[in-house]
Design a protein around this motif. Structure first.
Motif, PDB file in Angstrom:
ATOM      1  N   GLY A  41       0.787  -1.221   0.000  1.00  0.00           N
ATOM      2  CA  GLY A  41       0.000   0.000   0.000  1.00  0.00           C
ATOM      3  C   GLY A  41       0.820   1.272   0.000  1.00  0.00           C
ATOM      4  N   GLN A  42       2.112   1.176   0.289  1.00  0.00           N
ATOM      5  CA  GLN A  42       2.959   2.360   0.265  1.00  0.00           C
ATOM      6  C   GLN A  42       3.451   2.640  -1.147  1.00  0.00           C
ATOM      7  OE1 GLN A  42       5.962   1.585   3.279  1.00  0.00           O
ATOM      8  NE2 GLN A  42       4.812   2.831   4.744  1.00  0.00           N
ATOM      9  N   LYS A  43       3.923   3.861  -1.367  1.00  0.00           N
ATOM     10  CA  LYS A  43       4.293   4.260  -2.712  1.00  0.00           C
ATOM     11  C   LYS A  43       5.451   5.251  -2.696  1.00  0.00           C
ATOM     12  CE  LYS A  43       0.117   5.583  -3.115  1.00  0.00           C
ATOM     13  NZ  LYS A  43      -0.266   5.407  -1.702  1.00  0.00           N
ATOM     14  N   LEU A  44       6.110   5.358  -3.839  1.00  0.00           N
ATOM     15  CA  LEU A  44       7.128   6.377  -4.061  1.00  0.00           C
ATOM     16  C   LEU A  44       6.620   7.328  -5.129  1.00  0.00           C
ATOM     17  CD1 LEU A  44      10.458   4.309  -4.188  1.00  0.00           C
ATOM     18  CD2 LEU A  44       9.435   5.485  -2.231  1.00  0.00           C
ATOM     19  N   MET A  45       6.485   8.589  -4.744  1.00  0.00           N
ATOM     20  CA  MET A  45       6.132   9.631  -5.695  1.00  0.00           C
ATOM     21  C   MET A  45       7.418  10.279  -6.206  1.00  0.00           C
ATOM     22  SD  MET A  45       2.847  11.106  -3.606  1.00  0.00           S
ATOM     23  CE  MET A  45       2.414  12.287  -4.880  1.00  0.00           C
ATOM     24  N   THR A  46       7.288  11.280  -7.042  1.00  0.00           N
ATOM     25  CA  THR A  46       8.441  11.917  -7.662  1.00  0.00           C
ATOM     26  C   THR A  46       9.485  12.345  -6.625  1.00  0.00           C
ATOM     27  OG1 THR A  46       7.048  12.728  -9.448  1.00  0.00           O
ATOM     28  CG2 THR A  46       9.181  13.794  -9.172  1.00  0.00           C
ATOM     29  N   LEU A  47      10.717  11.877  -6.826  1.00  0.00           N
ATOM     30  CA  LEU A  47      11.889  12.154  -5.996  1.00  0.00           C
ATOM     31  C   LEU A  47      11.820  11.524  -4.608  1.00  0.00           C
ATOM     32  CD1 LEU A  47      12.850  15.820  -6.948  1.00  0.00           C
ATOM     33  CD2 LEU A  47      13.632  13.658  -7.936  1.00  0.00           C
ATOM     34  N   GLN A  48      10.861  10.667  -4.352  1.00  0.00           N
ATOM     35  CA  GLN A  48      10.877   9.905  -3.110  1.00  0.00           C
ATOM     36  C   GLN A  48      11.691   8.634  -3.296  1.00  0.00           C
ATOM     37  OE1 GLN A  48       6.722   9.441  -1.955  1.00  0.00           O
ATOM     38  NE2 GLN A  48       6.947  11.118  -0.498  1.00  0.00           N
ATOM     39  N   SER A  49      12.269   8.135  -2.198  1.00  0.00           N
ATOM     40  CA  SER A  49      13.202   7.014  -2.254  1.00  0.00           C
ATOM     41  C   SER A  49      13.043   6.089  -1.071  1.00  0.00           C
ATOM     42  CB  SER A  49      14.656   7.524  -2.244  1.00  0.00           C
ATOM     43  OG  SER A  49      14.906   8.471  -3.246  1.00  0.00           O
ATOM     44  N   ILE A  50      13.577   4.885  -1.237  1.00  0.00           N
ATOM     45  CA  ILE A  50      13.965   4.063  -0.098  1.00  0.00           C
ATOM     46  C   ILE A  50      15.466   3.857  -0.228  1.00  0.00           C
ATOM     47  CG2 ILE A  50      11.735   2.939   0.252  1.00  0.00           C
ATOM     48  CD1 ILE A  50      12.863   0.451  -1.167  1.00  0.00           C
ATOM     49  N   LYS A  51      16.128   3.618   0.906  1.00  0.00           N
ATOM     50  CA  LYS A  51      17.583   3.538   0.900  1.00  0.00           C
ATOM     51  C   LYS A  51      18.036   2.390   1.788  1.00  0.00           C
ATOM     52  CE  LYS A  51      19.945   7.337   0.728  1.00  0.00           C
ATOM     53  NZ  LYS A  51      20.643   8.615   1.022  1.00  0.00           N
ATOM     54  N   SER A  52      19.105   1.701   1.390  1.00  0.00           N
ATOM     55  CA  SER A  52      19.667   0.652   2.238  1.00  0.00           C
ATOM     56  C   SER A  52      20.133   1.262   3.555  1.00  0.00           C
ATOM     57  CB  SER A  52      20.830  -0.044   1.533  1.00  0.00           C
ATOM     58  OG  SER A  52      21.893   0.871   1.299  1.00  0.00           O
ATOM     59  N   ALA A  53      20.167   0.444   4.594  1.00  0.00           N
ATOM     60  CA  ALA A  53      20.564   0.948   5.910  1.00  0.00           C
ATOM     61  C   ALA A  53      21.959   1.552   5.892  1.00  0.00           C
ATOM     62  CB  ALA A  53      20.484  -0.180   6.943  1.00  0.00           C
ATOM     63  N   SER A  54      22.823   1.030   5.027  1.00  0.00           N
ATOM     64  CA  SER A  54      24.183   1.553   4.924  1.00  0.00           C
ATOM     65  C   SER A  54      24.250   2.882   4.192  1.00  0.00           C
ATOM     66  CB  SER A  54      25.061   0.539   4.176  1.00  0.00           C
ATOM     67  OG  SER A  54      24.604   0.399   2.835  1.00  0.00           O
ATOM     68  N   GLY A  55      23.189   3.223   3.471  1.00  0.00           N
ATOM     69  CA  GLY A  55      23.157   4.440   2.683  1.00  0.00           C
ATOM     70  C   GLY A  55      23.843   4.323   1.331  1.00  0.00           C
ATOM     71  N   VAL A  56      24.321   3.131   0.980  1.00  0.00           N
ATOM     72  CA  VAL A  56      25.065   2.941  -0.264  1.00  0.00           C
ATOM     73  C   VAL A  56      24.135   2.839  -1.467  1.00  0.00           C
ATOM     74  CG1 VAL A  56      26.615   1.384  -1.521  1.00  0.00           C
ATOM     75  CG2 VAL A  56      27.021   1.889   0.906  1.00  0.00           C
ATOM     76  N   PHE A  57      22.965   2.222  -1.289  1.00  0.00           N
ATOM     77  CA  PHE A  57      22.048   1.976  -2.391  1.00  0.00           C
ATOM     78  C   PHE A  57      20.745   2.745  -2.190  1.00  0.00           C
ATOM     79  CE2 PHE A  57      24.740  -1.759  -1.926  1.00  0.00           C
ATOM     80  CZ  PHE A  57      25.215  -1.932  -3.223  1.00  0.00           C
ATOM     81  N   THR A  58      20.245   3.336  -3.273  1.00  0.00           N
ATOM     82  CA  THR A  58      19.021   4.131  -3.198  1.00  0.00           C
ATOM     83  C   THR A  58      18.121   3.811  -4.383  1.00  0.00           C
ATOM     84  OG1 THR A  58      20.251   5.938  -2.150  1.00  0.00           O
ATOM     85  CG2 THR A  58      18.061   6.459  -3.006  1.00  0.00           C
ATOM     86  N   LEU A  59      16.846   3.564  -4.100  1.00  0.00           N
ATOM     87  CA  LEU A  59      15.828   3.359  -5.128  1.00  0.00           C
ATOM     88  C   LEU A  59      14.952   4.601  -5.155  1.00  0.00           C
ATOM     89  CD1 LEU A  59      14.617   1.081  -7.067  1.00  0.00           C
ATOM     90  CD2 LEU A  59      12.861   0.841  -5.287  1.00  0.00           C
ATOM     91  N   THR A  60      14.880   5.257  -6.317  1.00  0.00           N
ATOM     92  CA  THR A  60      14.208   6.562  -6.418  1.00  0.00           C
ATOM     93  C   THR A  60      13.263   6.608  -7.607  1.00  0.00           C
ATOM     94  OG1 THR A  60      16.146   7.657  -5.456  1.00  0.00           O
ATOM     95  CG2 THR A  60      14.558   9.060  -6.610  1.00  0.00           C
ATOM     96  N   MET A  61      12.089   7.223  -7.389  1.00  0.00           N
ATOM     97  CA  MET A  61      11.218   7.573  -8.498  1.00  0.00           C
ATOM     98  C   MET A  61      11.699   8.913  -9.055  1.00  0.00           C
ATOM     99  SD  MET A  61       8.783   7.430 -10.681  1.00  0.00           S
ATOM    100  CE  MET A  61       7.686   6.058 -10.290  1.00  0.00           C
ATOM    101  N   GLN A  62      12.299   8.886 -10.229  1.00  0.00           N
ATOM    102  CA  GLN A  62      12.872  10.082 -10.812  1.00  0.00           C
ATOM    103  C   GLN A  62      11.784  10.994 -11.409  1.00  0.00           C
ATOM    104  OE1 GLN A  62      15.920  10.716 -10.261  1.00  0.00           O
ATOM    105  NE2 GLN A  62      16.819   8.712  -9.790  1.00  0.00           N
ATOM    106  N   ARG A  63      12.145  12.238 -11.685  1.00  0.00           N
ATOM    107  CA  ARG A  63      11.204  13.185 -12.297  1.00  0.00           C
ATOM    108  C   ARG A  63      10.656  12.661 -13.624  1.00  0.00           C
ATOM    109  NH1 ARG A  63      11.541  18.342  -9.983  1.00  0.00           N
ATOM    110  NH2 ARG A  63      13.408  18.730  -8.722  1.00  0.00           N
ATOM    111  N   SER A  64      11.466  11.878 -14.318  1.00  0.00           N
ATOM    112  CA  SER A  64      11.084  11.352 -15.631  1.00  0.00           C
ATOM    113  C   SER A  64      10.021  10.266 -15.557  1.00  0.00           C
ATOM    114  CB  SER A  64      12.322  10.779 -16.328  1.00  0.00           C
ATOM    115  OG  SER A  64      12.836   9.685 -15.577  1.00  0.00           O
ATOM    116  N   GLY A  65       9.787   9.732 -14.352  1.00  0.00           N
ATOM    117  CA  GLY A  65       8.892   8.585 -14.211  1.00  0.00           C
ATOM    118  C   GLY A  65       9.621   7.259 -14.250  1.00  0.00           C
ATOM    119  N   ASN A  66      10.949   7.298 -14.396  1.00  0.00           N
ATOM    120  CA  ASN A  66      11.773   6.096 -14.383  1.00  0.00           C
ATOM    121  C   ASN A  66      12.252   5.828 -12.964  1.00  0.00           C
ATOM    122  OD1 ASN A  66      13.256   3.921 -15.460  1.00  0.00           O
ATOM    123  ND2 ASN A  66      15.072   5.189 -15.781  1.00  0.00           N
TER     124      ASN A  66
END
Length: 256
Positions: A41-66
């Protein structure tokens, strides 16, 4: 958890099978990387992210929609959704699949049906969907059942971006080998079909919006293709061993 959820979300029933629906207009928010997990039920909108606990990896919804998976210090994304519609939203659906929604339209999905599963980005960078028993039912190296427009199969490379397509029962696979040859296999050993193109390391394969399914070398130059001229066509591999292109309910091409 993502910093905030959109107020006024609606249940989508027939279109999303229980996933939440976001508003139809373009959405943008400040980058929110406060968790390594996207719950049902949760979502990522434009420029929202989830990030690994280490901060090394980030998953982001880019402005482009990619949607991109990035590693600190590495220029190229490790994984992308391949979708380009600004204002799109990535939703973790209640059925266990990731979905990208634009307005009220689902334009992309990935994962395996597993009710109440969650999306997790661990410190290894292996983005994965975990079921309620803690077992990974999908990871970023997989496409299950259907290859939609935007999704990509990729040969093994130094960055670890390889992606293989599987039938739902995992008996049949479609993959791009290190030499660029795309092969359809049973049980990982028996080759049932191939393009025969073998001089193109770091190749990838996708189906474009116009319905052309093809393989491309590292520079994006085509090495093999089959053009359907039917926008919206997708690739499927089925538990009965069929590998085909389908548009709606119409089989456009059966390779095997």
């Amino acid at each position: 958890m993502v910093r905030r959820l959109v107020a006024g979300v609606l249940a989508v029933g027939a279109l999303l099978g229980g996933a939440v629906l976001v508003g139809s207009g373009p959405a943008e928010a400040k980058t929110a990387a406060v968790s390594d997990t996207l719950l049902p039920g949760q979502k990522l909108m434009t420029l929202q992210s989830i990030k690994s606990a280490s901060g090394v990896f980030t998953l982001t919804m880019q402005r482009s929609g990619n949607v991109t998976l990035l590693q600190r210090g590495v220029a190229q994304p490790l994984w992308t959704s391949g979708t380009y519609r600004p204002g799109s939203v990535l939703v973790m659906a209640a059925d266990g699949t990731m979905r990208i929604i634009y307005g009220r339209t689902q334009i992309w999905s990935m994962g395996a049906a597993s009710p109440q599963a969650k999306l997790v980005l661990p410190n290894t960078g292996l983005l994965a969907i975990y079921n309620t028993r803690g077992k990974a039912v999908w990871n970023r190296h997989m496409v299950i059942g259907t290859l939609m427009v935007g999704a990509m199969l990729h040969a093994p490379d130094a960055l670890g971006r390889d992606v293989t397509m599987y039938s739902l029962d995992h008996v049949y696979t479609l993959k791009v080998l290190t030499n660029g040859n795309m092969v359809f296999q049973k049980n990982g050993t028996t080759v049932l079909w191939s393009t025969g193109k073998t001089r193109y390391p770091e190749s990838f394969a996708n189906i474009d919006p116009n319905g052309t399914f093809g393989t491309y070398n590292r520079d994006g130059e085509g090495t093999w293709d089959f053009a359907t001229h039917r926008p919206g066509t997708v690739v499927q591999i089925r538990n009965d061993g069929h590998f085909l292109l389908i548009n709606g309910r119409t089989v456009v091409k059966m390779f095997v």
